[in-house]
Design a protein around this motif. Structure first.
Motif, short mmCIF file in Angstrom:
data_model
loop_
_atom_site.label_atom_id
_atom_site.label_comp_id
_atom_site.label_asym_id
_atom_site.label_seq_id
_atom_site.Cartn_x
_atom_site.Cartn_y
_atom_site.Cartn_z
N LEU A 185 0.84 -1.19 0.00
CA LEU A 185 0.00 0.00 0.00
C LEU A 185 0.88 1.24 0.00
O LEU A 185 1.81 1.36 0.81
CB LEU A 185 -0.90 0.00 1.24
N GLN A 187 0.06 5.36 -0.22
CA GLN A 187 -0.93 6.43 -0.34
C GLN A 187 -0.34 7.58 -1.14
O GLN A 187 0.67 8.18 -0.75
CB GLN A 187 -1.33 6.90 1.06
N LYS A 215 4.62 -0.99 5.83
CA LYS A 215 3.44 -0.75 5.01
C LYS A 215 2.71 -2.08 4.77
O LYS A 215 3.34 -3.09 4.46
CB LYS A 215 3.82 -0.13 3.66
N SER A 217 0.24 -4.90 2.92
CA SER A 217 -0.07 -5.30 1.54
C SER A 217 -1.49 -4.88 1.20
O SER A 217 -2.37 -4.88 2.06
CB SER A 217 0.06 -6.82 1.38
N ASP A 218 -1.69 -4.52 -0.07
CA ASP A 218 -3.06 -4.24 -0.51
C ASP A 218 -3.42 -5.01 -1.77
O ASP A 218 -4.54 -4.89 -2.28
CB ASP A 218 -3.30 -2.75 -0.70
N SER A 219 -2.48 -5.79 -2.30
CA SER A 219 -2.75 -6.62 -3.47
C SER A 219 -1.68 -7.70 -3.56
O SER A 219 -0.64 -7.62 -2.89
CB SER A 219 -2.79 -5.79 -4.75
#
Length: 396
Positions: A185, A187, A215, A217-219
């Motif tokens: 992730l 921003q 940070k 993970s977002d994918s």
């Protein structure tokens, strides 16, 4: 927009009709002898190297009028010979006075740090640093310090545990970092003017590596492209862990020195690492050497500094379409503005504020634009100057 004046210093402003062309450069491309720079670049004219001189003059006129924003330098090289070398002087101290002038290396309005380093001719490259980092990493892989780009990235950061992790982060490879498909992730809403941008938070941090590792993970790594300055920070640390040298020292010994680049500044982060997301400063003519090395497939005047395989892999559109109607691609920390059938027609290094190194292998051209337009939107972009103006002006 402001008007510009030529740089009043020892720098040579190449006048289109005032230099003598090298005889061999009048041959059509494919037969023209190439030149290698020594301490300086060989000089020619646009016309002698197959570029319509009126186009170069028109580009410079637009720079002087302010159409391209605040431009500091424009350098154009064909067949290894400089056909345009223009420097422009800006009053950045007066411009900065309307903004916060706290003296801090990451205050982009402070004239001691941006765009030039204090009173030197070393220009901030911002994210062009990432492409130079990729070149240095390629040498380490060529030498066997790193097995390949498929190694697990987290294996280099055992000393930083615990950090926020999950199965996706543990599966992230070096190639995922190189191609901005880390799955981390980051921003970036509001751009670099926003205090909520993770890069602004990173640059205010006292522990850059830990900041990035924490940070979430977002994918899934390798599946989604998202520009992430933190990924380049991790690549720089991996280079140090693998070679035993900090990234700037490794690059100085193995990349810059073979190319004859000896004037270098690289910001050092609070945790003692080279700032590999944007901290490099070089002279314009030396940044051109990086482009020329890649134009020549990693060779420098008979010496293979980087393997041709790495040059081709890192400038290929590994991610073929990231944005825009022209299907801009992305490789190993290199942009690929134009590509066809998996091969780069143009590849580029791209830095905040207007730092562009553009290479056309097909036409044997290197173009460098250095500028510092960060608060305004100019009428024209030097990012497009090679594609839209210089290549259509070829006369051979």
């Amino acid at each position: 927009m402001p008007r510009f004046s030529p740089h009043a210093s020892s720098w040579r402003r190449i006048l289109l009709a005032s230099v003598v062309a090298v005889a061999s450069s009048t041959l059509a491309w494919g037969q023209a002898a190439i030149s290698w720079p020594g301490e300086t670049w060989e000089v020619s004219t646009p016309e002698a190297e197959g570029i319509h001189p009126d186009t170069v003059a028109a580009i410079v006129a637009d720079m002087e009028s302010g159409a391209y924003g605040y431009i500091d330098a424009f350098m154009l090289i064909r067949h290894g010979r400089v056909v345009a070398d223009y420097r422009f002087e800006q009053d950045y101290e007066t411009l900065a006075a309307q903004y916060d002038t706290t003296n801090y290396p990451y205050n982009y309005d402070h004239p001691d740090w941006h765009p030039y380093l204090k009173d030197t001719d070393l220009h901030s490259l911002q994210s062009v640093t990432k492409s130079v980092l990729s070149a240095a990493l390629g040498i380490a892989i060529d030498d066997g310090h790193i097995e390949d780009v498929h190694v697990p990235a987290m294996s280099f950061f055992e000393a930083y545990r615990p950090f926020e992790t999950d199965a996706r982060k543990e599966a992230m490879t070096l190639e995922d970092l190189l191609t901005m498909r880390s799955g981390l992730l980051w921003q970036d809403t509001g751009g670099y003017d926003s205090d909520e941008h993770d890069t602004i938070k990173l640059e205010a941090s006292d522990a850059w590596i830990q900041f990035v590792l924490d940070k979430p993970s977002d994918s899934q790594p390798g599946t989604r492209w998202q520009y992430n300055d933190g990924a380049s920070v991790l690549i720089g640390k991996i280079l140090r862990e693998a070679t035993g040298q900090r990234a700037d020292d490794w690059a100085r010994d193995r990349l810059f020195q073979p190319l004859g680049i000896d004037a270098i500044y690289w910001k050092i982060t609070p945790d003692g690492e080279a700032d590999t997301e944007g901290g490099l400063y070089l002279r314009t003519e030396d940044l051109a050497r990086i482009g020329y090395l890649f134009l020549r497939g990693g060779e420098w005047n008979g010496t293979q500094v980087i393997s041709r395989e790495w040059v081709e892999a890192s400038t290929a559109p590994v991610v073929p379409h990231i944005r825009g109607p022209q299907s801009i691609g992305y490789g190993y920390q290199w942009w690929v503005p134009r590509h066809e059938n998996g091969h780069a027609r143009i590849f580029a290094a791209n830095g905040y504020g207007g730092q562009f190194l553009l290479v056309s292998p097909e036409h044997d051209i290197v173009a460098v634009f250095n500028g510092w337009t960060i608060h305004e939107q100019p009428d024209k972009s030097t990012w497009l100057a090679l594609q839209q103006r210089i290549l259509p002006a070829l006369i051979d």
